[in-house]
Scaffold this motif. Structure first.
Motif, PDB file in Angstrom:
ATOM      1  N   ALA A 292     -19.024  -7.108   9.862  1.00 26.46           N
ATOM      2  CA  ALA A 292     -18.837  -6.628   8.491  1.00 26.46           C
ATOM      3  C   ALA A 292     -17.695  -5.632   8.323  1.00 26.46           C
ATOM      4  N   LEU A 293     -17.574  -4.682   9.258  1.00 30.93           N
ATOM      5  CA  LEU A 293     -16.563  -3.642   9.090  1.00 30.93           C
ATOM      6  C   LEU A 293     -15.148  -4.138   9.377  1.00 30.93           C
ATOM      7  N   SER A 294     -15.027  -5.399   9.813  1.00 28.02           N
ATOM      8  CA  SER A 294     -13.704  -5.998   9.993  1.00 28.02           C
ATOM      9  C   SER A 294     -13.125  -6.537   8.695  1.00 28.02           C
ATOM     10  N   HIS A 295     -13.966  -6.710   7.682  1.00 26.07           N
ATOM     11  CA  HIS A 295     -13.519  -7.392   6.475  1.00 26.07           C
ATOM     12  C   HIS A 295     -12.446  -6.623   5.720  1.00 26.07           C
ATOM     13  N   ALA A 296     -12.631  -5.324   5.554  1.00 24.92           N
ATOM     14  CA  ALA A 296     -11.638  -4.550   4.805  1.00 24.92           C
ATOM     15  C   ALA A 296     -10.281  -4.526   5.510  1.00 24.92           C
ATOM     16  N   PRO A 297     -10.219  -4.210   6.831  1.00 22.67           N
ATOM     17  CA  PRO A 297      -8.895  -4.225   7.469  1.00 22.67           C
ATOM     18  C   PRO A 297      -8.253  -5.603   7.517  1.00 22.67           C
ATOM     19  N   LEU A 298      -9.061  -6.650   7.722  1.00 23.92           N
ATOM     20  CA  LEU A 298      -8.477  -7.991   7.744  1.00 23.92           C
ATOM     21  C   LEU A 298      -7.957  -8.365   6.362  1.00 23.92           C
ATOM     22  N   THR A 299      -8.691  -8.017   5.324  1.00 22.27           N
ATOM     23  CA  THR A 299      -8.228  -8.262   3.954  1.00 22.27           C
ATOM     24  C   THR A 299      -6.916  -7.535   3.689  1.00 22.27           C
ATOM     25  N   ALA A 300      -6.838  -6.284   4.151  1.00 22.16           N
ATOM     26  CA  ALA A 300      -5.620  -5.490   3.953  1.00 22.16           C
ATOM     27  C   ALA A 300      -4.428  -6.117   4.667  1.00 22.16           C
ATOM     28  N   MET A 301      -4.640  -6.540   5.929  1.00 21.85           N
ATOM     29  CA  MET A 301      -3.531  -7.138   6.680  1.00 21.85           C
ATOM     30  C   MET A 301      -3.080  -8.453   6.048  1.00 21.85           C
ATOM     31  N   MET A 302      -4.043  -9.311   5.690  1.00 23.10           N
ATOM     32  CA  MET A 302      -3.682 -10.613   5.140  1.00 23.10           C
ATOM     33  C   MET A 302      -2.936 -10.458   3.816  1.00 23.10           C
ATOM     34  N   LYS A 303      -3.313  -9.445   3.053  1.00 24.67           N
ATOM     35  CA  LYS A 303      -2.624  -9.174   1.785  1.00 24.67           C
ATOM     36  C   LYS A 303      -1.165  -8.788   2.040  1.00 24.67           C
ATOM     37  N   THR A 304      -0.950  -7.898   3.010  1.00 24.81           N
ATOM     38  CA  THR A 304       0.410  -7.462   3.338  1.00 24.81           C
ATOM     39  C   THR A 304       1.246  -8.619   3.874  1.00 24.81           C
ATOM     40  N   VAL A 305       0.666  -9.387   4.776  1.00 24.49           N
ATOM     41  CA  VAL A 305       1.376 -10.514   5.390  1.00 24.49           C
ATOM     42  C   VAL A 305       1.791 -11.541   4.342  1.00 24.49           C
ATOM     43  N   LYS A 306       0.862 -11.824   3.420  1.00 25.91           N
ATOM     44  CA  LYS A 306       1.143 -12.825   2.395  1.00 25.91           C
ATOM     45  C   LYS A 306       2.211 -12.335   1.425  1.00 25.91           C
ATOM     46  N   GLU A 307       2.064 -11.094   0.969  1.00 24.09           N
ATOM     47  CA  GLU A 307       3.002 -10.567  -0.036  1.00 24.09           C
ATOM     48  C   GLU A 307       4.409 -10.387   0.530  1.00 24.09           C
ATOM     49  N   SER A 308       4.502  -9.990   1.806  1.00 25.23           N
ATOM     50  CA  SER A 308       5.817  -9.709   2.410  1.00 25.23           C
ATOM     51  C   SER A 308       6.310 -10.839   3.304  1.00 25.23           C
ATOM     52  N   LYS A 309       5.520 -11.928   3.376  1.00 20.67           N
ATOM     53  CA  LYS A 309       5.898 -13.114   4.157  1.00 20.67           C
ATOM     54  C   LYS A 309       6.246 -12.751   5.601  1.00 20.67           C
ATOM     55  N   ILE A 310       5.348 -11.975   6.214  1.00 15.47           N
ATOM     56  CA  ILE A 310       5.555 -11.525   7.590  1.00 15.47           C
ATOM     57  C   ILE A 310       5.070 -12.591   8.567  1.00 15.47           C
ATOM     58  N   LYS A 311       5.854 -12.840   9.616  1.00 12.30           N
ATOM     59  CA  LYS A 311       5.478 -13.749  10.693  1.00 12.30           C
ATOM     60  C   LYS A 311       5.052 -12.943  11.913  1.00 12.30           C
ATOM     61  N   THR A 415      -1.127  -1.149   3.552  1.00 12.16           N
ATOM     62  CA  THR A 415      -2.061  -1.568   2.501  1.00 12.16           C
ATOM     63  C   THR A 415      -3.430  -0.968   2.790  1.00 12.16           C
ATOM     64  N   ARG A 416      -4.072  -0.439   1.749  1.00 14.56           N
ATOM     65  CA  ARG A 416      -5.419   0.105   1.888  1.00 14.56           C
ATOM     66  C   ARG A 416      -6.394  -0.726   1.055  1.00 14.56           C
ATOM     67  N   VAL A 417      -7.553  -1.005   1.634  1.00 12.60           N
ATOM     68  CA  VAL A 417      -8.632  -1.724   0.950  1.00 12.60           C
ATOM     69  C   VAL A 417      -9.916  -0.922   1.106  1.00 12.60           C
ATOM     70  N   ASP A 418     -10.601  -0.649   0.015  1.00 16.64           N
ATOM     71  CA  ASP A 418     -11.862   0.102   0.048  1.00 16.64           C
ATOM     72  C   ASP A 418     -13.092  -0.781  -0.133  1.00 16.64           C
ATOM     73  N   VAL A 419     -12.918  -1.902  -0.845  1.00 17.19           N
ATOM     74  CA  VAL A 419     -14.048  -2.778  -1.160  1.00 17.19           C
ATOM     75  C   VAL A 419     -13.664  -4.209  -0.804  1.00 17.19           C
ATOM     76  N   PRO A 420     -14.216  -4.769   0.261  1.00 23.03           N
ATOM     77  CA  PRO A 420     -13.859  -6.140   0.643  1.00 23.03           C
ATOM     78  C   PRO A 420     -14.464  -7.169  -0.295  1.00 23.03           C
ATOM     79  N   LYS A 421     -13.873  -8.341  -0.349  1.00 20.76           N
ATOM     80  CA  LYS A 421     -14.416  -9.436  -1.146  1.00 20.76           C
ATOM     81  C   LYS A 421     -15.820  -9.777  -0.651  1.00 20.76           C
ATOM     82  N   GLY A 422     -16.731  -9.977  -1.602  1.00 17.09           N
ATOM     83  CA  GLY A 422     -18.121 -10.252  -1.252  1.00 17.09           C
ATOM     84  C   GLY A 422     -19.027  -9.062  -1.472  1.00 17.09           C
ATOM     85  N   ASP A 423     -18.425  -7.857  -1.554  1.00 19.29           N
ATOM     86  CA  ASP A 423     -19.175  -6.666  -1.921  1.00 19.29           C
ATOM     87  C   ASP A 423     -19.709  -6.855  -3.343  1.00 19.29           C
TER      88      ASP A 423
END
Length: 476
Positions: A292-311, A415-423
């Motif tokens: 469960a506690l992985s959801h917020a950091p993974l959401t934050a990373m995926m958001k950054t990667v997608k928005e900035s097109k990071i490989k 990127t900071r995320v406080d509430v992961p999807k599914g909360d």
């Protein structure tokens, strides 16, 4: 059962038992009933996917060898057995992928780990969908309250939350069996006497037991309720009496203070009418099949990667700031070299690395060949998991995480995320659950049967028996 003195009636197990035995379907709010159906929809989807896991197959083979015919059905295989074994097998399938629901306050819990027991008892006793919904809401209510009352939670001093589940499971199972309050008290005592669980199952190197201890508590709930119905007795003081839960943990020191529990909080404002607030409305679901506690950091990373097109090749370092317990559970040395699915889905370095490379984190990312892919090791080693004291003060109201990606050319993106999807504050809709459900169930029972099963689950409160639901979980 032994005579109950006037003083013993003040014990918490009596208050819980009297509440659970007195609550009726008509007392439930429409919102709680709808939530129960949605959690069953999510849970059975998780079970369909979980049925394909190797540990689920081992357990089914073991129980086939041990059991004769019975009235209760195991998901997918259709294996018929007694309700106690069916509760365990189905509860394990719900849990096997670590993809089912989540609630985390002082302690974490996954209330859906416990609801397979009411289902198997409803089937074997010929009871209705309304009986199942009522027991489901009771399971969520008591399990979630137990995870709120620790000061701190039992996880903080080395115990697993299955310890607490053993107190909730017999309450839900006992309500299905229409136990008397005294029988319910005994069921709680029987179950909790045998299921104190050390935190080793989720610490360090993980094994099949990670996904098994909580369903085992559900199993004990079913068996304890059945024993109590026959007159078998259990200690009424198992929660707040002599050498019960509160007493044995009061000897534990945490940061110089004795551990304690808010006993009054366990029973304060227990819901009794359709206008009451039911805890099930506060529980979350998982959009990733990971801890469960992985959801917020993974959401934050995926958001950054997608928005900035990071490989992946662009990344020099990924700094992950989380609360202290997340750093401890998800970033210890074993988690940097996972060698099993159980360790990988509790490894923040692995989840971040495979998400960065694959662009997604689904059950496919936890196949054995992917977990053992050596090419992920250099990427995992770029991930630094650190505790953030500022975030600690915001938990459990929020699950804050900040992910800072530093690229090879020196840029830093945060990127900071406080509430992961599914909360509950950003809940999954029925349609979003349906996407998850079909992804998990399509290869197991087929797309058409997934649709029929969805309809059955979402209308379970109109069913006179639960047999059709179980039938639709069976692979053709």
């Amino acid at each position: 059962m032994a005579h109950q003195g006037t003083e013993s009636k003040r014990l918490l197990s009596h208050t819980i038992a009297e509440w659970a035995c007195g609550l009726k379907y008509e007392d439930l709010s429409p919102e709680a009933i709808q939530a129960a159906k949605l959690f069953w929809f999510d849970s059975i989807g998780c079970a369909l996917g979980g049925s394909q896991q190797e540990d689920a197959k081992i357990l089914l083979k073991h129980h086939r060898a041990m059991s004769g015919n019975g009235k209760a059905t195991a998901f997918v295989s259709g294996f018929k057995t007694n309700p106690v074994d069916a509760a365990f097998l189905n509860g394990h399938m719900i849990r096997a992928m670590d993809y089912n629901d989540i609630y985390w306050k002082a302690d974490p819990c996954h209330p859906s780990d416990l609801i397979a027991a009411p289902l198997s008892l409803c089937e074997s006793e010929g009871l209705s969908g309304k009986d199942l919904v009522l027991a489901t809401i009771i399971a969520y209510e008591i399990e979630m309250r137990l995870c709120e009352i620790g000061r701190p939670g039992v996880r903080e001093y080395g115990w697993h939350h299955a310890t607490l589940s053993a107190f909730a499971a017999p309450v839900a199972a006992g309500r299905v069996l229409s136990l008397t309050p005294d029988q319910m008290v005994s069921a709680i005592g029987i179950s909790a006497s045998r299921t104190f669980c050390p935190g080793a199952v989720t610490a360090g190197k993980l094994t099949n037991m990670k996904s098994t201890v909580d369903p085992w508590a559900g199993r004990m709930g079913a068996e304890s309720a059945l024993l109590a119905r026959e007159g078998f007795s259990g200690p009424e003081h198992i929660i707040d009496g002599k050498e019960g839960l509160f007493a044995v943990f009061s000897h534990v020191q945490y940061k110089g203070q004795p551990a304690s529990f808010d006993g009054e909080g366990l029973i304060k404002d227990l819901p009794t009418s359709s206008k009451s607030h039911y805890r099930i409305l506060d529980c979350g679901m998982k959009s990733f099949p990971i801890e469960a506690l992985s959801h917020a950091p993974l959401t934050a990373m995926m958001k950054t990667v997608k928005e900035s097109k990071i490989k992946a090749d662009d990344v020099n370092e990924i700094k992950v700031e989380v609360i202290a317990r997340a750093a401890d559970i998800l970033g210890d040395p074993h988690k940097y070299r996972p060698d099993s699915k159980e360790t990988a889905d509790h490894s923040l370095p692995y989840c971040m690395a495979v998400g960065l490379v694959d662009g997604m984190v689904t059950p496919l990312q936890f196949k054995e060949e992917r977990v053992h892919d050596q090419s992920l090791i250099p990427i995992m080693d770029k991930i630094k998991v650190v505790a953030n004291e500022e975030f600690e003060a915001l938990f459990p109201k929020f699950q804050p995480s900040r992910v800072t990606i530093t690229t090879n050319d020196g840029k830093s993106l945060s990127t900071r995320v406080d509430v992961p999807k599914g909360d509950p504050r950003d809940p999954m809709t029925e349609e979003e659950i349906a996407v998850k459900f079909t992804a998990l169930g399509d290869d197991v029972i087929g797309k058409d049967q997934c649709k029929k099963l969805r309809y059955c689950i979402m209308n379970i409160d109109t069913a006179t028996k639960v047999d059709e639901l179980l039938k639709l979980t069976i692979a053709g």
